[in-house]
Structure formats: structure tokens, C-alpha cells
Enzyme design. Structure first.
Site, PDB file in Angstrom:
ATOM      1  N   TYR A 130       0.708  -1.156   0.031  1.00 17.15           N
ATOM      2  CA  TYR A 130      -0.097  -0.107  -0.017  1.00 17.15           C
ATOM      3  C   TYR A 130       0.874   1.524  -0.030  1.00 17.15           C
ATOM      4  CZ  TYR A 130      -3.928   2.977   0.950  1.00 17.15           C
ATOM      5  OH  TYR A 130      -4.744   4.196   0.506  1.00 17.15           O
ATOM      6  N   GLN A 191     -10.921   0.070   0.852  1.00 15.29           N
ATOM      7  CA  GLN A 191     -11.183  -0.740  -0.216  1.00 15.29           C
ATOM      8  C   GLN A 191     -10.037  -1.411  -0.955  1.00 15.29           C
ATOM      9  OE1 GLN A 191     -11.760   2.304   0.473  1.00 15.29           O
ATOM     10  NE2 GLN A 191     -11.558   3.714  -1.522  1.00 15.29           N
ATOM     11  N   ASN A 214      -3.273   5.546   6.236  1.00 16.80           N
ATOM     12  CA  ASN A 214      -4.176   6.271   7.165  1.00 16.80           C
ATOM     13  C   ASN A 214      -4.855   5.337   8.253  1.00 16.80           C
ATOM     14  OD1 ASN A 214      -6.366   5.379   5.740  1.00 16.80           O
ATOM     15  ND2 ASN A 214      -6.609   7.265   4.858  1.00 16.80           N
ATOM     16  N   SER A 237       4.797   7.597  15.226  1.00 18.83           N
ATOM     17  CA  SER A 237       6.342   7.268  15.407  1.00 18.83           C
ATOM     18  C   SER A 237       6.826   8.007  16.520  1.00 18.83           C
ATOM     19  CB  SER A 237       6.897   7.131  14.177  1.00 18.83           C
ATOM     20  OG  SER A 237       7.112   8.384  13.716  1.00 18.83           O
ATOM     21  N   GLN A 259      12.008  13.805  14.065  1.00 16.87           N
ATOM     22  CA  GLN A 259      10.748  12.997  14.186  1.00 16.87           C
ATOM     23  C   GLN A 259       9.476  13.883  14.428  1.00 16.87           C
ATOM     24  OE1 GLN A 259      10.872   9.732  14.473  1.00 16.87           O
ATOM     25  NE2 GLN A 259       8.883   9.869  14.113  1.00 16.87           N
ATOM     26  N   HIS A 262       7.184  14.969  11.340  1.00 16.30           N
ATOM     27  CA  HIS A 262       5.990  13.654  10.765  1.00 16.30           C
ATOM     28  C   HIS A 262       4.772  14.051  10.799  1.00 16.30           C
ATOM     29  CE1 HIS A 262       8.630  10.892   8.697  1.00 16.30           C
ATOM     30  NE2 HIS A 262       9.420  10.837   9.646  1.00 16.30           N
ATOM     31  N   GLU A 327      10.596   3.361  18.841  1.00  7.86           N
ATOM     32  CA  GLU A 327      10.839   2.992  17.510  1.00  7.86           C
ATOM     33  C   GLU A 327      12.115   3.368  17.176  1.00  7.86           C
ATOM     34  OE1 GLU A 327       8.632   5.407  14.959  1.00  7.86           O
ATOM     35  OE2 GLU A 327       9.181   4.156  13.092  1.00  7.86           O
ATOM     36  N   HIS A 328      12.856   4.511  17.521  1.00  4.12           N
ATOM     37  CA  HIS A 328      14.066   5.084  17.210  1.00  4.12           C
ATOM     38  C   HIS A 328      14.807   5.497  18.459  1.00  4.12           C
ATOM     39  CE1 HIS A 328      11.504   6.320  13.622  1.00  4.12           C
ATOM     40  NE2 HIS A 328      12.490   5.514  13.012  1.00  4.12           N
ATOM     41  N   ASP A 361      16.191   6.471   7.643  1.00  4.36           N
ATOM     42  CA  ASP A 361      15.035   6.644   6.895  1.00  4.36           C
ATOM     43  C   ASP A 361      15.191   6.519   5.573  1.00  4.36           C
ATOM     44  OD1 ASP A 361      13.266   7.315   9.108  1.00  4.36           O
ATOM     45  OD2 ASP A 361      13.532   9.396   9.264  1.00  4.36           O
ATOM     46  N   GLU A 415      -3.625 -38.691  25.881  1.00  6.57           N
ATOM     47  CA  GLU A 415      -4.301 -37.575  25.269  1.00  6.57           C
ATOM     48  C   GLU A 415      -5.949 -37.948  24.833  1.00  6.57           C
ATOM     49  OE1 GLU A 415      -2.167 -35.040  23.001  1.00  6.57           O
ATOM     50  OE2 GLU A 415      -0.703 -34.180  24.566  1.00  6.57           O
ATOM     51  N   HIS A 420      -4.136 -41.384  16.383  1.00  9.48           N
ATOM     52  CA  HIS A 420      -2.810 -40.801  16.584  1.00  9.48           C
ATOM     53  C   HIS A 420      -1.868 -41.993  16.853  1.00  9.48           C
ATOM     54  CE1 HIS A 420      -4.655 -36.988  16.312  1.00  9.48           C
ATOM     55  NE2 HIS A 420      -3.316 -36.265  16.153  1.00  9.48           N
TER      56      HIS A 420
END
Lengths: 429, 429
Positions: A130, A191, A214, A237, A259, A262, A327-328, A361, A415, A420
Site C-alpha cells: 500500500y 477498499q 491512514n 512514530s 521526528q 512527521h 521505534e528509534h 530513513d 491424550e 494418532h
């Protein structure tokens, strides 16, 4: 911006609040996404076309309106400014090299009991990437998603991307050409995720879906987890900079702002043992921020979510960093390895004073798709493994089944699974 | 039981239906689970106690009613029949050995540009293992979940298990002792998954939740994916046996029934190139099934979901197997490697005539927690990796940032992220 000090009586309580603050919108989009996915599953292309007309104001009048061709992507690549083309190529080469070294090895061995055991890795047949439309459409993200899939050996790589009112991002198309992606659909939102997971007459289903999006896209991926594989549940992030007083305050301020720019929900945190340095960084953030074209976003992120934590000694930092599981994480000190050895939970770590997060990045090589929102406690950045799966295998013969078979019979019987037990017993003696 | 023949005109259509048949109950339990999780998140132990009283008819009157102690587990282990104890120990040793060989290696290298790059693996801090109550409580499953976590280095391993009306399964407790699990809560259902994910006053939260469960447990894990890591979305399980006419029909019938006896929704599929052999297997299934204590379940599974596919040649089998992407695949032929080389999508493969699937359930070593419902297209069996995560790292110095930094600046600028560009620029020259 929040100022904390580990010497304060209420530090633990305030730090807990930073750790547990989710910064995520809790808008109830789950039902909307469920409806979209159900309609795409039932009506296929018709539903996809309807939603695209409604949300993206783009109409599929003819067959060719659905896709962006490889020729268009190649033209976008050829039209790139040479300096930019070189930069993209350097990034692609370095990302490819890092991920090639990540390819897992198969195993095939025979143990002491004469049992042959092993594991074989294979790529998934098809992956969907995506790519968001508008300002969040980054060529670097396309490379970070597509190249690991290619390195894994995925034969069919599909991009879905919204083209609002028909607009395309030529940089992204250039990156698609560079990454070797040849199937691109002008479909976005939940979609697109539904079409990739369920398949439609036009769009064949894929096995794994990755890539940023998003809140609707993220929720659609979450809901379809299990129908397809997904990279991760992504959230806002964050960066954690651990710095002593020997750094240039301008450098550290720039890192915190990289950062913050963003998204207003991004978070920048500084841990330092030097009070004066902290104040200087704060000043430099204000000065630099004012000069940025992204200053509105960066300012809001820093004001709302920025944190400076003053510690007595940087020895306190790893425990705090492990709680934050950011994250970083930058370790802006002379000998970062000592601190790094104590870090257990982090998406990616940037060692030393000359390693700003932004190199990761774009051009360093490791993936920039990383676990956010404390998910580094249990998950990893995107890798070739996200586009592969492992098949284990076992081979017994007349002798080795005699060695381990009776134990299987005993366990199956206790069992309460007689068939089995029987499937082993018939082969014994 | 469905009989297909690849020579039939309608084979493709009928086979598609087998591939796409989900066999999963579509009862709408999602909302019930959402409600339970929301209440556990908000009210903690109080909600857990309420649900346990209601669903399991078990009341927490005193603190000690909440847990099963390590001493109780040890007593259960010590009381085992010696033959059974040896079988469990053999299983545990072999599972441990296979999973130890699976531990990933860290990477740390410096490339041609002078950039230090790598990846470091760490275990999660805490893992929760769900163990079902009643007849689906298998000591083998406990070993298959707990041992990989231990091998990964997980420090805190927590079991939650329902004890309806207070009843415990001593075999499971014995296995818990053997696997070294010391924290066991008498809580089951979606409420147990909620408690493990969110934490309560009594039960500290975990990072990863694995283990089998009923539809409520599975849905709770799916809903909490992202809050915690989970092993997988599990569905009804299946076996695909690919066999030539040289097999003993009794052996293959036993293998088909070993899957069928699990659950009425289980599926057993035979692919063979020998029509007479297929008929013999069918007969032996009927004869053997009648003698099983699990015959009601096995019969229903075979009648409703069993399939025999007659092919012209076993060369046709790999393509069909890849479409089915089955959890278990047996290759009951003399030279299984030729077929195995063409298998891309399978959870675990059992090579040759002497490798019944049941040895993999108990004692072979590879994990028996495997992707079901065609998820082998994109996912793998449980492994130590499910209890670990990878932190990438990058280190530049004054020289190497000069080599790759300018490309990062160019890309950041074209992506409209000036603070990213700035964080690199301040360190250049």
C-alpha cells in the site's frame, strides 16, 4: 513539552504516564471499515469503483483508468533530476544489500536417533504494497517495502495507491520503476486492502499486505490479519535521544525535530544527564523549528508530546529506554556500545554522535518500517522474513520410528487420541 | 466424503470449492469478545472473577484459589506413570534440541562505505500461554508452546487455564513442571486473554500470547493483536496425504483418521494415482473408524470434510498441494524429496512411508503449532522467533556520513521533510 527529572518524587508516576500514553486517535472507524470490506468482498470491482469515485473523486471510465503502467513509471524515473536519481539508486542498492544478508538459511540434518529434520523457507507467491496518496507518499517507503519482497523472491508485487482526482506522485512512480514493481492499481483506502485480500475480477488476491496508510487502511489491515499476512499494526512514530552534554545542541535539536515534523502525534524524547545542555537543546529546537517549512506540525508535536528527562547519570537511561521501547533510539555518546548492550526493546538504534536517525530513513540500509507505540517489546522492523514462511519437515525410517514411535503412542493414548496412536503402532515392528 | 478425479470436466470447479471452503463457524462472537475485553480492561480482577464464576462455575474465595502452585505441578509430575514420564521427557528433550538449533544469529559488520550495520535479537520479557480446559488440554501442546519460549530466553512464562468447577488436568500440570513454568492462573476464555494483554492487579501483562483455544479465545487474541504479539489466527486443522499404490492401505487410513479424530471440522485429504488403492483406503477408514473411541468425531469429519482426489500421475500432486497449502502434508512414496522440492506452501511435511503425522504431534521435535486454513501461504509454525524480536542498528562516523549523508539530504528535501535533511546537514563537513 514535558520536563521530567528522575530525582523528583513524582517521577515514576509521570514517567508511567508517558509510557502508557497511546497518542492514538480512538475514532470509531472499525465499523466503517467492516462495512467497506464486506462490500468489497461481496461486490468486488463494482464496490471498489464506487468507493474510489466517492472518496478519491476519481472515476474508472475505461479499463486503462484502473492502472498505472510500467511505461509511465519508467518515464517518471527517466525524468528525474540526475542527483536525485543517484540518491534513489544509492538508497536502493544499500537497502538491497542489507536485506540480502538477512535471507534465512534452510536446515536439513539427521540427529542421533536417525531422524531427519529440517526447515525450508519459501517466499509468498504475491505481496501487496500500500502506498498512501498525498503528502505521506514517500518514494523511500516504496523502496523499503518493495525491495525486501523482491529479495525474498516474491514473484508478484502489487502496489495499490489512491490517485485523488487522478493526481499521481511521480517520485513514487520513479521509485516503483527502480524497485521493479510492474502492477499498480489506482485504488486506495480500506477498499484497496479489501481488494488485495479477497481479490476481485481485476485484482488477483495477494498473500501478504504491507505498507503505511491512514487510520482506515491500518484498521482494514488489522481486520484482515489472518486472511492475509500483514507487516504490523502501525501507530504514531517516536524517537528517543540519549545524549550527554558533549553533543552540539544544534545536532540534537535537529534530530528531535526530524521526528516531530512527521505528524502532530509524533513524539520526541530526550534523556540527558546535563541540565544546561537540556536547556540549550530546548532553545535550539525553538530557533530551528521557526525556520522549518514543516514548523506547524513540528511545533505541535513538540509542544504536545515532546519530553525532556533529566537523569543523574546516563546509567539510568537503558532502564527508561526499555520501558519506552521506542521505534528509534539515538545513543549520542562517545562509547555507545556500553549503553546499547543494555537495550532490550527498541526498533532501531543509532550509535554515536554522527548517526542521525534520518540516515536510517533513507540510505543506511536497514528497514525504516519499524514497530511503534512500544511494540518493539514484541515485534521487529520489516524484513525479508515478512515475505517468507518456513515449512518444517520430518523423515523417519523403519529404525528411527522404533526409537521414538513408542513415546508418541504413549502420549497419544493418554491424550485420548487412539487414531494418532494407531498411525504409529501400525508402522512399529 | 468427496471423491474427485482430475480427469473430470468439473474438477477445477469442485477443487476450487475444496480450496475455498473455510470450515469455520461464523457465529458472531466478535461483539461478545469485545465486551469481555473492555470489561477486563476497565475492571481488572473483578471482571475476571465474575466471568470465571459465570463461565467456569469456579469462585475465587481466597487468594490461593487464583493459582496453581509449582508444588502442585511437581506433585503431578512425580505421580506420573514412569513410562509416561519417560515419553514426556523424550518429547521435551527433542523439542528443545530442535528449537535450540533455530536460535537466530546476531549480525554486526562494517560495509565498504565504512558504515557499521547489524541486528541484535532479544527475547520478549514475558509470554502468556493459553491452555484450554477439558478434553482439548494436551500436555504436548504445553510443551510445544512453553519450550520455544524458554529456549528463546523469555524470563517470565505465564499459563492461564480454565478449571471448570475447580477441575484441573494433572497431565498438563506435570508438563508445566517439566517445561519449567511456575506461574499458572486458573482463568480461561477471552477474559484470560484480556488479563494477559492488559494486565490486572494480580496478573502482570505479557508481551506475547500463544496457545490454542476455543473460538472466543481465538477471537480475543485476534482483537488484541497489536496490543500484544500473538502466535497466529488458528482454525480447524487438516492433513493432506499424497500416496502411491505401494502403501499399506491400513497405514494411510490410520493417518487420515488421526486428523479426523481431532474435531468434526478437521479435514483429511488423500491424493493418489491408484484407483484401487483409493478404494482400499476408503474401506480401511470405515473399518478402523468403527473401532475408535473417537469414532463419532472422526466419522463426522471424514463424512463431511474428507476428500479423495484421484490423479493421473503424482506429478500433478504438488500443484494441488500448493493450492491447498495444508497444515500437514505426508509424502508416502519411496523418493519423497522430488515431490517435496516442488512444495511451496505447507505447514509441515512428513517424508516417506514411515513418517506418520502423529510423530510430529509429539516427539519428532519440530513444532506442532502450525498454520491452518491455507495460512501456510504466508505464515509459519511456532518457533523461537515468535518469542523474540530484532533491533537493527547503524553507526556512522565523520567519514561515512560524508559518503551516504548527501543522498539522504536530497531525498529528505524532495519528500518535503526539511528537519530530516537538516539533521544530516549539520553533521556534514
Amino acid at each position: 513539552m514535558l520536563r521530567l527529572d528522575t530525582r523528583s518524587d513524582d517521577f515514576a508516576r509521570k514517567f508511567d504516564r508517558v509510557v502508557n500514553d497511546r497518542r492514538e486517535s480512538d475514532a470509531d472507524i472499525a465499523q466503517t471499515v467492516r462495512d467497506i470490506l464486506a462490500r468489497v468482498k461481496a461486490r468486488g470491482d463494482e464496490a471498489v469503483a464506487d468507493y474510489t469515485a466517492r472518496f478519491d473523486r476519481y472515476t474508472f471510465a475505461r479499463d486503462e483508468d484502473w492502472v498505472i503502467t510500467p511505461e509511465t513509471c519508467k518515464a517518471a524515473f527517466d525524468a528525474l533530476d540526475p542527483k536525485l536519481r543517484e540518491a534513489l539508486e544509492l538508497a536502493a542498492d544499500r537497502i538491497r544489500a542489507y536485506h540480502e544478508a538477512q535471507l534465512p538459511a534452510d536446515r536439513d540434518y539427521t540427529d542421533d536417533a536417525g531422524v531427519r529434520l529440517g526447515a525450508k523457507w519459501s517466499a509468498v507467491d504475491a505481496a501487496g504494497l500500500y502506498v498512501p496518496g498525498g503528502r505521506a507518499a514517500y518514494p523511500s517507503s516504496l523502496l523499503m517495502n518493495a525491495i525486501p519482497a523482491k529479495v525474498a523472491g516474491v514473484e508478484r508485487l502489487v502496489i495499490t495507491t489512491p490517485t485523488p482526482k487522478g493526481e499521481v506522485n511521480t517520485l513514487v512512480l520513479a521509485a516503483a520503476h527502480l524497485a521493479g514493481v510492474s502492477e499498480i492499481w489506482r485504488v486506495g483506502g480500506a477498499q484497496a486492502i479489501g481488494a488485495l485480500a479477497y481479490g476481485t475480477d481485476r485484482i488477483k488476491p495477494v498473500d501478504v499486505i504491507t505498507g503505511p496508510g491512514n487510520a482506515w487502511v491500518a484498521e482494514a489491515k488489522r481486520q484482515l490479519y489472518g486472511v492475509v499476512g500483514i507487516d504490523m499494526v502501525a501507530g504514531p512514530s517516536e524517537i528517543l535521544v540519549i545524549a550527554d552534554g558533549q553533543n552540539d545542541p544544534d545536532w540534537i535539536a535537529a534530530d528531535l525535530l526530524s521526528q516531530a515534523e512527521h505528524d502532530p502525534s509524533s513524539q520526541s524524547i530526550l534523556i540527558t544527564d546535563d541540565h544546561t545542555f537540556a536547556e540549550r537543546v530546548e532553545d535550539r529546537v525553538d530557533v530551528q523549528c521557526a525556520m522549518l517549512s514543516t514548523s506547524t506540525v513540528a511545533r505541535k508535536s513538540w509542544d504536545d508530546n515532546g519530553v525532556i528527562i533529566k537523569v543523574q547519570s546516563l546509567d539510568e537511561a537503558p532502564a527508561l529506554a526499555n520501558r519506552l521501547a521506542a521505534e528509534h533510539v539515538e545513543l549520542a555518546v562517545d562509547n555507545p556500545d556500553a549503553l546499547f548492550a543494555q537495550l532490550r526493546h527498541a526498533g532501531s538504534v543509532f550509535l554515536g554522535r554522527y548517526t542521525p536517525e534520518a540516515v536510517g530513513d533513507y540510505v543506511a540500509g536497514p528497514n525504516h518500517v519499524l514497530p511503534t507505540g512500544r511494540r518493539a517489546r514484541f515485534s521487529s522492523g520489516l524484513s525479508v522474513l515478512d515475505f517468507m514462511k518456513r515449512t518444517s519437515f520430518i523423515a523417519l525410517d523403519e529404525n528411527s520410528i522404533g526409537k521414538i514411535g513408542p513415546a508418541a503412542v504413549a502420549l497419544a493414548e493418554v491424550e485420548g487420541l487412539p487414531a494418532h496412536a494407531n498411525s504409529v503402532k501400525v508402522r512399529l515392528k
